[in-house]
Design a protein around this motif. Structure first.
Motif, mmCIF file in Angstrom:
data_model
loop_
_atom_site.group_PDB
_atom_site.id
_atom_site.type_symbol
_atom_site.label_atom_id
_atom_site.label_comp_id
_atom_site.label_asym_id
_atom_site.label_seq_id
_atom_site.Cartn_x
_atom_site.Cartn_y
_atom_site.Cartn_z
ATOM 1 N N VAL A 125 8.460 53.102 51.820
ATOM 2 C CA VAL A 125 8.850 53.338 52.988
ATOM 3 C C VAL A 125 8.074 53.921 54.007
ATOM 4 O O VAL A 125 8.077 53.935 55.480
ATOM 5 N N HIS A 126 6.890 54.449 53.321
ATOM 6 C CA HIS A 126 5.738 54.975 54.398
ATOM 7 C C HIS A 126 6.385 56.057 55.285
ATOM 8 O O HIS A 126 6.013 56.238 56.231
ATOM 9 N N ARG A 127 7.324 56.864 54.669
ATOM 10 C CA ARG A 127 7.809 57.785 55.329
ATOM 11 C C ARG A 127 8.009 59.079 54.239
ATOM 12 O O ARG A 127 8.088 58.749 53.004
ATOM 13 N N PRO A 128 8.185 60.189 54.719
ATOM 14 C CA PRO A 128 8.694 61.474 53.586
ATOM 15 C C PRO A 128 10.115 61.035 53.297
ATOM 16 O O PRO A 128 11.030 60.564 53.888
ATOM 17 N N VAL A 129 10.363 61.219 51.720
ATOM 18 C CA VAL A 129 11.621 60.876 51.234
ATOM 19 C C VAL A 129 12.065 62.075 50.517
ATOM 20 O O VAL A 129 11.321 62.751 50.006
ATOM 21 N N ARG A 130 13.305 62.524 50.750
ATOM 22 C CA ARG A 130 14.138 63.215 50.132
ATOM 23 C C ARG A 130 15.044 62.827 48.920
ATOM 24 O O ARG A 130 15.836 61.653 49.303
ATOM 25 N N LEU A 131 14.941 63.005 47.811
ATOM 26 C CA LEU A 131 15.672 62.627 46.643
ATOM 27 C C LEU A 131 16.395 63.891 46.007
ATOM 28 O O LEU A 131 15.740 64.512 45.325
ATOM 29 N N ALA A 161 16.289 68.348 42.870
ATOM 30 C CA ALA A 161 15.810 67.704 44.151
ATOM 31 C C ALA A 161 14.353 67.677 44.458
ATOM 32 O O ALA A 161 13.570 68.629 44.004
ATOM 33 N N THR A 162 13.916 66.468 44.813
ATOM 34 C CA THR A 162 12.510 66.464 45.104
ATOM 35 C C THR A 162 12.283 65.924 46.646
ATOM 36 O O THR A 162 12.714 64.990 47.017
ATOM 37 N N THR A 163 11.446 66.445 47.529
ATOM 38 C CA THR A 163 10.758 65.866 48.696
ATOM 39 C C THR A 163 9.566 65.420 48.751
ATOM 40 O O THR A 163 8.760 66.313 48.328
ATOM 41 N N ALA A 164 9.317 64.013 49.033
ATOM 42 C CA ALA A 164 7.904 63.512 48.520
ATOM 43 C C ALA A 164 7.251 63.180 49.941
ATOM 44 O O ALA A 164 7.851 62.359 50.886
ATOM 45 N N VAL A 165 5.857 63.457 50.084
ATOM 46 C CA VAL A 165 5.130 63.165 51.234
ATOM 47 C C VAL A 165 3.815 62.793 50.930
ATOM 48 O O VAL A 165 3.104 63.627 50.245
ATOM 49 N N TRP A 166 3.609 61.518 51.217
ATOM 50 C CA TRP A 166 2.205 60.930 51.014
ATOM 51 C C TRP A 166 1.480 61.089 52.655
ATOM 52 O O TRP A 166 1.716 60.772 53.541
ATOM 53 N N LEU A 169 10.255 59.036 41.108
ATOM 54 C CA LEU A 169 10.856 58.121 41.716
ATOM 55 C C LEU A 169 10.824 58.552 43.435
ATOM 56 O O LEU A 169 10.523 57.509 44.205
ATOM 57 N N ALA A 170 10.976 59.794 43.722
ATOM 58 C CA ALA A 170 10.794 60.143 45.118
ATOM 59 C C ALA A 170 9.463 59.920 45.700
ATOM 60 O O ALA A 170 9.595 59.324 46.816
ATOM 61 N N ALA A 171 8.492 60.034 45.176
ATOM 62 C CA ALA A 171 7.283 59.558 45.493
ATOM 63 C C ALA A 171 6.973 58.045 45.573
ATOM 64 O O ALA A 171 6.446 57.733 46.654
ATOM 65 N N LEU A 172 7.511 57.408 44.824
ATOM 66 C CA LEU A 172 7.519 55.911 44.840
ATOM 67 C C LEU A 172 8.146 55.405 46.004
ATOM 68 O O LEU A 172 7.884 54.422 46.768
ATOM 69 N N ALA A 173 9.426 55.979 46.139
ATOM 70 C CA ALA A 173 10.426 55.669 47.503
ATOM 71 C C ALA A 173 9.586 56.030 48.765
ATOM 72 O O ALA A 173 9.499 55.096 49.599
ATOM 73 N N ALA A 174 8.909 57.083 48.508
ATOM 74 C CA ALA A 174 8.146 57.490 49.844
ATOM 75 C C ALA A 174 7.008 56.600 50.265
ATOM 76 O O ALA A 174 6.828 56.221 51.190
#
Lengths: 175, 743, 331
Positions: free
Chosen positions: B264-270, B196-201, B256-261
């Motif tokens: 959608v301009h939000r933190p994403v958990r994959l 699992a990865t949680t990505a935050v920009w 991919l988690a980073a790209l998704a985040a």
């Protein structure tokens, strides 16, 4: 046909307020009825002690108690737990003092990565209450619903024996 | 002065684990967190003809549906390089969702991002993909006639063919030979925590909470994949719920988690699902091995020919190095090892606990048992007759080797001398009983880059040591606390270790049983550097009782510096710092590892003994006891080290009797669940008796730590298979040994 | 999971009326099958009617010695009930050898009778499967079928029935009590489990809205000497590769009474009537047991990966019979 009572109101499929008693405290959570107790605890209540390992009842990492019986939270709907008493690993230590089983897991090194550990402990404490800790073979069988991929199994049995026999905290250190 | 090292200290992260308070990578609560779910290919080969996202995009809560037509392209795929090198470490040289081509079933084709996990999972089911399927090869059997001899495997580090002496001639002359084919099913790691990865920009800065064996490996890989400056990425890995190799290399999901985040301009958990764990993070490849041993009448090996055949991906020539330890464990003048590969529609296989050593030593140690039987020799005696006094491939001396002691002690514990060598002679009700043994060996490999740690002490005498490594359940954090406390000379309760964060001093990934050795080196150097710095300050300080003393005569214990021969003369670190109005002091420690070309053979050794019970009517095999004695160099923490060795041996049991991923005729893994991919449950696990023989090793690293993460698994399967022979008189050359093969 | 709506009912009549009125609805009991099926899109319900509050979870001894087990009694509670342990050890053992302690705390007996097959193609919502999507074909025939059935198969389905408890209940001639809006009826368990034939999607004769209120196990003195033997790769927490529920009375070396049923090898809980016929009145010897076991498996149809089950099932039967014979002889 016998006159029947009306069913409780149909809830969902959209989000509804669900009242849950978790570790002695009452919470109101807004949830879709399809949300499992596991996802409810982890994602909606920020109680991440119950773990997701398979989401299909094949690993036991999500073991919690509902009305003091150990169950898998991944195959339980949160909404079906209204009116029931839910206990999770977060409810095991009292006022910061670890439960004897938690202490025994620590001192016997009954885990490595720790991911299955909350489920193991919830099962282990229930196991003693159920009276299924008579022998190592019985402990092994009745703990087989909790997979530990690190394979700390012998130490898990030792920890359970320690608590059963009231010798918690001795640990392998002395051997 | 060593007071903490070696002690069976409880795990420093244990409290967080037994209370459920520790946060794993899919458990980071963040405001506005969205959930990503992957859509994967159902076919093993072909292309995406049409991807219909209409319903998915309109489903409740959906924020984005990303796929090859709309996923922003980033940087380039870095080369496949083991994460022990400390650089980018792509698990395969392929990044998905860049075009419509499908190389393997389970390939990531699309990603749905939604407000809640349930919404994302449901919408993922609504993505409809039309395929154009082409012919595929997914198994050894299907690809046998397309096999080729690999030029190099393992990221180019191991040649496809290694030869020494003249094997053909030696085999011609050998009065005794043993030749067999062996088969090992594919395996999947299946840690209970799915990757699992949680990505935050935050602007152009990226934070990833990633379940990884190497935060820096994630950092460098994602930096290259996304073309983001490494300085702008931070990877946090506080807890990892097991890995066993599947989190050793970096796969596509963190990027991919980073790209998704970003999308959608939000933190994403994959978080991968359990089923996706079978086709997203590599596997141990299915493999066939053919081994020929030649020996003289005394049992001395004269020739070893060892060939392996296994499928790899379209992108990479990967095979786990099954021939490695099997070529180093016994003295033998003539050797030939060859890796044959088949290009197949699978992912690139990857490190799986004991990558190669487990499968190769199953083969070697089963064959040695057969050789012993042919020669009417005790299996242990045969091994002693072939004891390798020097490293057989190079002739170099061993940096340390306690194998003879391991054999002796293991045999004692197993009462080996009382074993009746004839098979099939002992019974317990319906069960036939047997004892078997095998040798263990696992190489000690240095990391490819300098390892660093920082030690900092505060004016009250408490200290923290920081290093970026992650603890995947090995007990590294606990052991490093002990190393740091001893190095600096402070009590354990005043020492804290901070780890699992790429912002901390650099380390390579904790892989290949190398973590304890390499990180302890950095931690030890940092802690002792700080100690020496403070001693130097004290002897230079005219207000210090140690003023003018020879620094080499100053020792530290319990946070107090004192003269070695006059302990009453001295002062505490705290007194020194406070007098100087210093809030803290710190030192950086760097360990420059020896190159791979040190003139030594470096290996952890061991001896394993197994007792099994076989019910030949019902085809059941249950292991009653496992005994293992190992020589891991210095043991940093007896409790956690023994746990790792025990876990490794039970993995070996599982390899022998339970684990196998089955490739279906449709080119998909057919048993991709924990209900069907069998790993042991509590009732399967016998008691395991572990002992360690401490050997002094001055070559491998400053503290002489050889590692315990994997050697426990080496040889277990052979010890069990040999015990099954001893119980039943039947040899098994195929893993796992199943009911149908025992009937 | 698809979105679902939910309601809870507290009496049987309301439960039945609610589900019968809505074809998209389903009962929710322990959830161990239902939630799993919903999550993998192998079942289409959109509305769940929670019946866990219904008062049909008791275990009662009837005047004639039969035991009546409520449809909502949980597996563990039934397995550990003294009356079940004493009178029907094979049922207690079958229950305890199933699933895990947690799942047995949840799963109801009615749900156990209705649990779905573990065939990986049935569970893969996008694979061809005649049971899940009639007419689409059976992927298991040419697929990975080590765990599949060798008895009772059809060209349309070879999925193994997964229940252990049902195997014991089949051996015990249990009755399934069903209630619907038309009233109550009982179905002999032999008639309850259907062979796949041309309609593998139809696993039992229940109609939408029918509720299993109880399972009645008739008195059977011979069942006191009974056992459930389960053979599987793993020591626990796995479905059977072969299993046998067996009750045996041997008088003067001759089989006086026998009940035998098989699990893990058939498309339904399999009463081994051919074997019973060979055994009844025959000398209780290994030779008889082998002959009976062979007769039972004579028509077995193996698949490429599961031919071993024909031999394994026979050995399982023989071991069960031998064990009970030895027990019967013990002083």
């Amino acid at each position: 046909m016998v006159a029947s009572q009306l069913p409780d109101a149909v809830q969902g499929p959209g989000p509804v307020d669900v009242v849950l008693n978790v570790n002695g405290a009452t919470h109101v959570v807004r949830l879709e009825p399809r949300v499992s107790l596991l996802d409810c605890l982890r994602d909606h209540m920020n109680l991440t002690g119950a773990k997701k390992g398979c989401n299909q009842g094949a690993c036991g990492a999500c073991t919690v108690w509902v009305d003091k019986r150990r169950v898998v939270a991944c195959l339980t709907l949160a909404i079906a737990c209204e009116g029931r008493e839910i206990t999770t690993i977060e409810g095991m230590a009292e006022n910061g003092t670890l439960h004897p089983m938690q202490k025994a897991f620590l001192s016997e090194d009954a885990f490595q990565c720790g991911y299955c550990t909350p489920g193991q402990i919830m099962s282990a404490v229930a196991l003693l209450a159920e009276g299924h800790a008579g022998s190592d073979a019985e402990i092994g069988e009745w703990m087989s619903g909790n997979i530990c991929r690190c394979a700390a199994y012998p130490n898990i049995r030792t920890a359970i024996r320690d608590v059963r026999d009231g010798v918690g905290g001795v640990g392998r250190a002395t051997r | 002065m060593t007071t903490a090292i070696g002690r069976p200290l409880d795990r420093v992260d244990g409290h967080a684990k037994v209370t459920g308070a520790g946060r794993y990578s899919a458990e980071i609560a963040l405001p506005g967190l969205a959930h990503a779910v992957l859509v994967t290919s159902r076919i093993p080969s072909g292309r995406v003809e049409l991807i219909d996202t209409y319903d998915a995009e309109r489903a409740e809560g959906v924020l984005a549906v990303l796929h090859h037509l709309n996923l922003p392209k980033g940087g380039s795929v870095p080369p496949l390089l083991p994460s022990l090198f400390g650089a980018a470490a792509s698990g395969q040289t392929f990044f998905p969702m860049q075009d419509e081509v499908i190389h393997y079933a389970g390939q990531h084709l699309a990603m749905v991002v939604a407000e809640t996990l349930d919404q994302a999972e449901h919408a993922a089911r609504l993505v409809r993909i039309t395929y154009q399927e082409t012919a595929s090869i997914t198994t050894v059997e299907q690809g046998r006639d397309r096999a080729y001899e690999a030029e190099k495997i393992f990221a180019g580090f191991i040649p496809g063919r290694i030869a020494r002496g003249d094997v053909a001639a030696a085999l011609d002359r050998a009065p005794v030979t043993v030749e067999n084919s062996y088969y090992c099913a594919a395996n999947h790691h299946n840690p209970i925590e799915c990757s699992a990865t949680t990505a935050v920009w935050e602007g152009d800065r990226l934070t990833l909470y990633d379940a990884t064996q190497g935060p820096n490996a994630t950092l460098h890989t994602v930096a290259e994949l996304l073309n983001v400056m490494p300085s702008h990425i931070r990877v946090v890995t506080n807890y990892v719920g097991g890995s066993f190799g599947c989190k050793a290399m970096i796969w596509d999901h963190p990027a991919l988690a980073a790209l998704a985040a970003r999308a959608v301009h939000r933190p994403v958990r994959l978080a991968l699902s359990r089923e996706q764990m079978f086709s997203s993070v590599g596997h141990r490849e299915e493999q066939e091995q053919r081994l020929t041993l030649g020996a003289d009448r005394d049992g001395r090996l004269t020739a070893i020919r060892h060939h392996k055949l296994s499928p790899t991906s379209h992108f990479d020539d990967w095979a786990e190095p099954s021939l490695g330890v099997a070529s180093q464990i016994y003295a033998c003048p003539n050797y030939e090892g060859v890796y044959n590969l088949i290009k197949a529609n699978t992912m690139t296989p990857t490190f799986t606990r004991c990558p190669g050593e487990a499968s190769g030593m199953f083969v070697m140690e089963t064959a040695m048992d057969e050789l012993a039987e042919k020669l009417d020799l005790d299996p242990l005696e045969l091994r002693l007759r072939n004891y390798a006094e020097t490293e057989p491939m190079t002739g170099h001396p061993w940096s340390s080797k306690g194998l003879r002691d391991c054999y002796r002690r293991g045999a004692e514990l197993a009462r080996w001398s009382e074993r009746d060598p004839r098979p099939g002679t002992r019974r317990d009700g319906n069960w036939l009983l047997g004892w078997g043994m095998a040798s263990s060996g696992y190489p000690v490999t240095p990391p490819g880059n300098p390892q660093r740690a920082r030690a900092r002490i505060f004016a009250d005498g408490s200290a923290v040591v920081q290093s970026s490594f992650s603890d995947i359940g090995t007990g590294a954090a606990t052991a490093m606390t002990q190393v740091a406390a001893d190095g600096l000379g402070v009590p354990l309760e005043r020492m804290r270790i901070q780890y699992g964060d790429s912002d901390l001093p650099n380390t390579a990934a904790a892989v290949g049983s190398a973590g304890a050795g390499m990180v302890s080196a950095a931690v030890h150097i940092a802690a002792t550097a700080l100690r020496d710095q403070l001693i130097a300050q004290a002897v230079a300080d005219e207000h210090s009782p140690l003023h003018g003393a020879d620094p080499r005569q100053v020792v530290v214990s319990d946070g107090r510096m004192a003269l070695r021969d006059r302990p009453a003369t001295g002062e505490t670190y705290a007194e020194l710092l406070q007098r100087a109005f210093m809030a803290d002091a710190e030192a950086l420690g760097t360990w420059n590892p020896p190159g791979m070309d040190t003139p030594y053979g470096t290996m952890t050794f061991g001896a394993q003994f197994a007792q099994v019970a076989v019910d030949p009517d019902l085809g059941l095999c249950r292991v009653r006891q496992l005994i293992g004695v190992f020589d891991p160099g210095r043991v940093l923490n007896r409790k956690t080290a023994h746990s790792q060795l025990m876990g490794g041996m039970l993995w070996g049991m599982s390899h022998a009797l339970l684990e196998g991923t089955i490739m279906g005729p449709d080119g998909r893994w057919a048993n991709a669940s924990l209900g069907e991919y069998l790993v042991p449950v509590n009732a399967d696990a016998p008691d395991v008796l572990i002992e360690t023989i401490e050997t002094t090793d001055t070559v491998v690293n400053p503290l002489g730590v050889k590692g315990v993460g994997e050697v426990g698994m080496v040889g277990t399967a052979a010890a069990i298979a040999n015990a099954v022979w001893h119980a039943t008189g039947r040899r098994h050359h195929k893993l796992p040994i199943t009911i149908e093969s025992l009937l | 999971m698809r979105p679902v709506s939910y309601s809870r009912v507290s009496d049987v009549a309301t439960a039945i009326a609610t589900v019968a009125a809505d074809p998209t609805s389903a009962y929710l009991a322990g959830g161990t099958t239902k939630i799993d099926m919903l999550r993998i899109y192998a079942e289409p319900s959109q509305r769940l009617v929670d019946i866990n509050s219904l008062p049909i979870d008791h275990i009662e001894v009837q005047p004639d010695g039969a035991v009546r087990i409520g449809g909502l009694a949980r597996m563990n509670d039934v397995a550990l009930a003294p009356v079940v342990v004493d009178r029907f050890p094979m049922l207690s053992e079958a229950l305890l050898l199933g699933a895990s302690a947690q799942l047995r705390n949840m799963a109801s007996m009615g749900g156990n009778m209705l649990q779905r097959v573990r065939c990986s193609y049935f569970r893969d919502a996008e694979a061809s499967c005649n049971k899940r999507a009639p007419g689409t074909g059976c992927s298991a025939l040419a697929g990975v079928n080590r765990g599949h059935a060798v008895l009772g198969t059809s060209p349309h389905c070879i999925a193994t029935h997964p229940s252990d408890a049902a195997v014991a209940l089949v051996a015990l001639d249990a009755m399934i009590h069903v209630q619907n809006s038309g009233g109550h009826h009982a179905i002999a368990i032999d008639d309850f489990f259907l062979l796949p034939g041309d309609t593998p999607e139809r696993e039992h004769p229940l109609n939408h809205g029918d509720l299993i209120t109880a399972i009645e196990v008739p008195a059977l003195p011979a069942a006191r000497n009974s056992l459930y033997l389960k053979v599987r790769d793993r020591e626990s927490y796995e479905f059977a590769l072969a299993s046998a529920a067996c009750a045996l009375t041997v008088t003067d070396g001759v089989v006086a009474e026998v009940r035998l049923a098989l699990g893990g090898v058939a498309t339904k809980p399999w009463r081994a009537r051919r074997a019973e016929q060979v055994l009844r009145g025959a000398p209780a010897t290994r030779e008889t047991f082998a002959r009976a076991a062979a007769a039972e498996m004579a028509d077995a149809v193996p698949q490429p990966m599961n031919a071993f089950k024909i031999e394994l099932a026979q050995r399982t039967m023989i071991r069960a019979l031998e064990t009970l014979t030895a027990r019967g002889e013990a002083p």
